[in-house]
Design an enzyme around this catalytic site. Structure first.
Site, PDB file in Angstrom:
ATOM      1  N   HIS A  52       0.841  -1.197   0.000  1.00 18.32           N
ATOM      2  CA  HIS A  52       0.000   0.000   0.000  1.00 18.32           C
ATOM      3  C   HIS A  52       0.880   1.252   0.000  1.00 18.32           C
ATOM      4  CE1 HIS A  52       0.979   0.756   4.211  1.00 18.32           C
ATOM      5  NE2 HIS A  52       0.715  -0.514   4.460  1.00 18.32           N
TER       6      HIS A  52
HETATM    7  P1  TYD Z   1      -2.265  -3.598   7.119  1.00 22.92           P
HETATM    8  O1  TYD Z   1      -2.187  -2.140   6.806  1.00 22.92           O
HETATM    9  O2  TYD Z   1      -2.815  -4.483   6.044  1.00 22.92           O
HETATM   10  O3  TYD Z   1      -0.834  -4.132   7.559  1.00 22.92           O
HETATM   11  P2  TYD Z   1       0.565  -4.104   6.763  1.00 22.92           P
HETATM   12  O4  TYD Z   1       0.486  -3.009   5.772  1.00 22.92           O
HETATM   13  O5  TYD Z   1       1.571  -3.838   7.774  1.00 22.92           O
HETATM   14  O6  TYD Z   1       0.773  -5.440   6.137  1.00 22.92           O
HETATM   15  O7  TYD Z   1      -3.123  -3.762   8.460  1.00 22.92           O
HETATM   16  C1  TYD Z   1      -3.647  -4.997   8.848  1.00 22.92           C
HETATM   17  C2  TYD Z   1      -4.884  -4.728   9.698  1.00 22.92           C
HETATM   18  O8  TYD Z   1      -4.548  -4.042  10.900  1.00 22.92           O
HETATM   19  C3  TYD Z   1      -5.923  -3.899   8.974  1.00 22.92           C
HETATM   20  O9  TYD Z   1      -7.202  -4.443   9.260  1.00 22.92           O
HETATM   21  C4  TYD Z   1      -5.828  -2.543   9.613  1.00 22.92           C
HETATM   22  C5  TYD Z   1      -5.302  -2.845  11.014  1.00 22.92           C
HETATM   23  N1  TYD Z   1      -4.443  -1.786  11.546  1.00 22.92           N
HETATM   24  C6  TYD Z   1      -4.900  -1.018  12.591  1.00 22.92           C
HETATM   25  O10 TYD Z   1      -6.043  -1.188  13.089  1.00 22.92           O
HETATM   26  N2  TYD Z   1      -4.089  -0.044  13.122  1.00 22.92           N
HETATM   27  C7  TYD Z   1      -2.846   0.195  12.609  1.00 22.92           C
HETATM   28  O11 TYD Z   1      -2.118   1.092  13.103  1.00 22.92           O
HETATM   29  C8  TYD Z   1      -2.392  -0.596  11.492  1.00 22.92           C
HETATM   30  C9  TYD Z   1      -1.042  -0.367  10.887  1.00 22.92           C
HETATM   31  C10 TYD Z   1      -3.229  -1.572  11.008  1.00 22.92           C
END
Ligand code: TYD
Length: 142
Positions: A52
Site C-alpha cells: 500500500h
Molecule cells: P495492514 O495495513 O494491512 O498491515 P501491513 O500493511 O503492515 O501489512 O493492516 C492490517 C490490519 O490491521 C488492517 O485491518 C488494519 C489494522 N491496523 C490497525 O487497526 N491499526 C494500525 O495502526 C495498522 C497499521 C493496522
C-alpha cells in the site's frame, strides 16, 4: 514523489558491553512527530506485508530484531532496502508504495508513524496508486 526521499536514517547508538541502546526523539532524529507505533511479528516464512501507499502518514521502519526487505516504489522505479540492524530506520514519506518481504525467523518490524490509523490514509490498489502518482508526476516529477 522522488524515490530518493525514502532513505536510511542512521539512529543514535550507545555502545555498551552490557548491551547496546538506540533511542529516537521525534522531529530530532526523524523528520516527523510520532503519533502511532505498531509492530509486525510472528511473520511466517515467505510471507509479505505492506502492499500500500499512505497519503497522509510518513513512517520510519526499523528491523528491531532479525531482518527483512522493504521494496519502495514511486510508480516509475523500485528500490529494495535490506534492513538488518536495530539502529537503521527506513524513512518513507507519503505517496510511496511499499512491500515488506524476506522476513527472517523471529524478526520484529517496528513502525513509527506520523499520524493515527485511518483507512482513508491508504491506497491499497496498485493500479489506483499508479494513476494517482502518474497524474501527479506530470506537474511535479523532475
Ligand atoms: P495492514 O495495513 O494491512 O498491515 P501491513 O500493511 O503492515 O501489512 O493492516 C492490517 C490490519 O490491521 C488492517 O485491518 C488494519 C489494522 N491496523 C490497525 O487497526 N491499526 C494500525 O495502526 C495498522 C497499521 C493496522
Amino acid at each position: 514523489m522522488k524515490l530518493e526521499q525514502a532513505r536510511i536514517i542512521n539512529l543514535p547508538k550507545v555502545e555498551d558491553p552490557r548491551g547496546n541502546l538506540t533511542f529516537i526523539e521525534e522531529s530530532k532524529h526523524i523528520p516527523f512527530d510520532i503519533k502511532r507505533v505498531y509492530y509486525l511479528y510472528d511473520v511466517p516464512g515467505g510471507e509479505s506485508r505492506g502492499g500500500h501507499a499512505n497519503t497522509k502518514t510518513a513512517q520510519l521502519i526499523i528491523a528491531v530484531s532479525g531482518s527483512f526487505d522493504v521494496i519502495v516504489d514511486n510508480g516509475l522505479m523500485k528500490q529494495r532496502f535490506h534492513l538488518n540492524r536495530s539502529y537503521f530506520g527506513l524513512y518513507i514519506p507519503t505517496y510511496l508504495w511499499r512491500e515488506l518481504d524476506n522476513f527472517s525467523s523471529s524478526s520484529v518490524c517496528l513502525v513509527l508513524a506520523s499520524d493515527f490509523y485511518s483507512p482513508d490514509d491508504y491506497i491499497r490498489d496498485y493500479n489506483e496508486f499508479l494513476k494517482v502518482v502518474r497524474c501527479d508526476s506530470q506537474s511535479t516529477f523532475s
